[in-house]
Design an enzyme around this catalytic site. Structure first.
Site, short mmCIF file in Angstrom:
data_model
loop_
_atom_site.label_atom_id
_atom_site.label_comp_id
_atom_site.label_asym_id
_atom_site.label_seq_id
_atom_site.Cartn_x
_atom_site.Cartn_y
_atom_site.Cartn_z
N TYR A 78 0.98 -1.19 -0.09
CA TYR A 78 0.06 -0.08 0.10
C TYR A 78 1.04 1.06 0.11
CZ TYR A 78 -3.58 3.42 1.65
OH TYR A 78 -4.41 4.55 1.60
N ASP B 200 9.51 2.81 -0.28
CA ASP B 200 8.38 3.31 0.33
C ASP B 200 8.47 3.01 1.84
OD1 ASP B 200 6.24 4.48 1.51
OD2 ASP B 200 4.75 3.49 0.37
N LYS C 104 4.77 9.25 8.36
CA LYS C 104 4.62 8.94 9.76
C LYS C 104 5.71 9.42 10.72
CE LYS C 104 1.92 5.02 7.98
NZ LYS C 104 0.57 4.84 8.29
N1 PMP Z 1 2.89 4.10 2.23
C1 PMP Z 1 2.90 3.23 3.02
C2 PMP Z 1 3.94 2.24 3.17
C3 PMP Z 1 2.15 3.44 4.09
O1 PMP Z 1 1.81 2.45 5.00
C4 PMP Z 1 0.94 4.43 3.95
C5 PMP Z 1 -0.12 4.48 5.10
N2 PMP Z 1 -0.26 3.61 6.05
C6 PMP Z 1 1.16 5.31 3.10
C7 PMP Z 1 2.06 5.39 2.16
C8 PMP Z 1 0.25 6.37 2.96
O2 PMP Z 1 0.70 7.36 3.75
P1 PMP Z 1 -0.75 8.43 4.25
O3 PMP Z 1 -1.46 7.58 5.18
O4 PMP Z 1 0.13 9.53 5.23
O5 PMP Z 1 -1.00 9.27 3.20
#
Ligand code: PMP
Length: 425
Positions: free
Chosen positions: A146, A239, A267
């Site tokens: 994701y 990511d 995060k």
């Molecule tokens: N990349 C990863 C690996 C994530 O776990 C998440 C959200 N859990 C995101 C991108 C998206 O981040 P955001 O919810 O801050 O948009």
């Protein structure tokens, strides 16, 4: 519905919310909490207090950012001081330089940084950047990874997209979707076949999958991705929105010793305030506007509150205790859960985050994770809530630990798990 065991105030709020928000919430996974979402009044350390005055030990931690636990005093004071000085300038501020210096010091691939406001924005920009830099169109992503809620990455995505059975969101034009090729996680031969025949701008990967539960990379997966992308002049995008500053100061790239071309962060680097970042080498990041022609902008980019909160968090992380304590907590808990579950199962842990899967022997990709007994997991989640422990409502999320998960918190958690897992046959 057994309201004696649940929470009447939250139940009333939930009924009100359902009239106001699609599905009652503002981010889908929150609606998965059983029997209905509890409403949080305040949170401190490892604990959340609900509007019904229940204390819950928190293993969700805002879905990852709160490695220092809730309301850490260092972050709180830093933010309070900043608020006295204003909270949005629309100009650069010193804090953005300091935070970027921390990131470039610790994250091996990061020579330059662009701050944005979420992980979603970070991966959207990173993918655009890989296309702008290489002049190519195609992107490889992995089933169950994701990367946020934008059009380029919502194909076979994990997290809430999997929980709610959305393989592919409505509203994404076929023309966009057809530029993204999905391979199974840990399947290097799929990547090799694809990269040989397509013009691949970038390969985006969660170096540890944290959005299908927790799934570690196989031993050579990341190294092989590195050599294949190098051979075919595609960019490798890690990511690290979850793993950045969680698996240590250098994130997954230090942990596994593989250096990507572009890293996305989020995060933890905002200390619990909205943030995202795109990092990479000088020549790649310079392609962003205004020095380059790949567009990115944002009213709230590098806002001083997120910068200050992130800086205070990383300064605390540099002391090392948070990593020591959070790893110990995750290890003890993961081992205890492993020994308590009597049916077939697997517990996947990487350093300080983990997930357990019921009814399966191994989980090495999204397909394996989908075979687990998800309905039993949800029952465990619900039973644990009654015992005062908040684990993610979805099989496809991770349990996180923090500096606040000390021995006392862990012992209480283990007691709760003993009571709940004793009933799982
Ligand atoms: N990349 C990863 C690996 C994530 O776990 C998440 C959200 N859990 C995101 C991108 C998206 O981040 P955001 O919810 O801050 O948009």
């Amino acid at each position: 519905m057994d309201l004696r065991r649940c929470s009447i105030l939250s139940y009333e709020l939930w009924n009100e919310a359902k009239n106001l928000f699609a599905g009652g919430v503002n981010s889908p996974v929150r609606a998965a909490v059983k029997p209905y979402p509890f409403y949080t009044r305040r949170a401190k350390g490892a604990y959340i207090e609900t509007e019904d005055s229940k204390q819950l030990i928190d293993y969700v931690l805002g879905y990852g950012p709160l490695i220092l636990g809730h309301s850490h005093p260092k972050v709180l004071n830093a933010v309070k001081n900043q608020l006295e000085k204003g909270w949005l300038y629309g100009t650069p501020s010193v804090a953005e330089i300091k935070l970027a210096e921390k990131i470039t010091k610790h994250v091996p691939s990061a020579e330059m940084v662009r701050f944005v406001n979420s992980g979603t924005e970070a991966t959207m920009t990173a993918i655009r950047l890989s296309r702008g830099f290489t002049g190519r169109k195609k992107i490889i992503k992995f089933d169950g990874n994701y990367h946020g809620a934008h059009d380029y990455v919502l194909m076979d995505a994990g997290s809430a997209a999997s929980e709610f059975g959305v393989p592919f969101s409505l509203g994404i034009p076929e023309e966009v979707a057809s530029t993204v090729i999905v391979c199974p996680y840990n399947d290097i031969s799929c990547v090799e076949r694809t990269i040989r025949k397509e013009d691949v701008a970038g390969v985006i990967v969660e170096p540890v999958m944290g959005n299908m539960g927790v799934i570690p990379p196989n031993s050579n997966f990341l190294k092989d991705l590195r050599s294949l992308t190098r051979e075919f002049n595609s960019l490798l995008i890690f990511d690290e929105v979850i793993t950045g500053f969680r698996l240590g100061l250098g994130g997954a790239q230090s942990y596994f010793g593989v250096k990507p071309d572009i890293t996305t962060l989020g995060k933890i680097i905002g200390g619990g305030f909205p943030i995202g970042a795109i990092c990479g080498s000088r020549d790649v990041i310079s392609y962003l506007t205004p020095s380059g022609k790949v567009f990115n902008a944002g009213t709230f980019n590098a806002n001083p509150v997120s910068m200050i909160a992130g800086l205070a968090t990383i300064e605390e992380l540099e002391k090392g205790n948070a990593y020591r304590i959070s790893e110990k907590a995750a290890k003890i808990l993961a081992e205890e859960i492993d020994s308590l579950i009597k049916i077939e199962h697997v517990v996947n842990r990487v350093f300080n985050f983990f997930q357990f899967f019921l009814g399966v022997k191994k989980v090495e990709n999204a397909g394996d994770a989908r075979k687990s007994l998800r309905e039993v997991y949800v029952k465990v989640h619900e039973a644990l809530l009654r015992e005062g422990v908040f684990v993610p409502p979805s099989q496809f999320e991770a349990l996180f630990t923090s500096i606040a998960h000390d021995d006392d918190v862990i012992n209480r958690t283990i007691e709760a798990f003993r009571r709940v897992l004793g009933e799982v046959h």
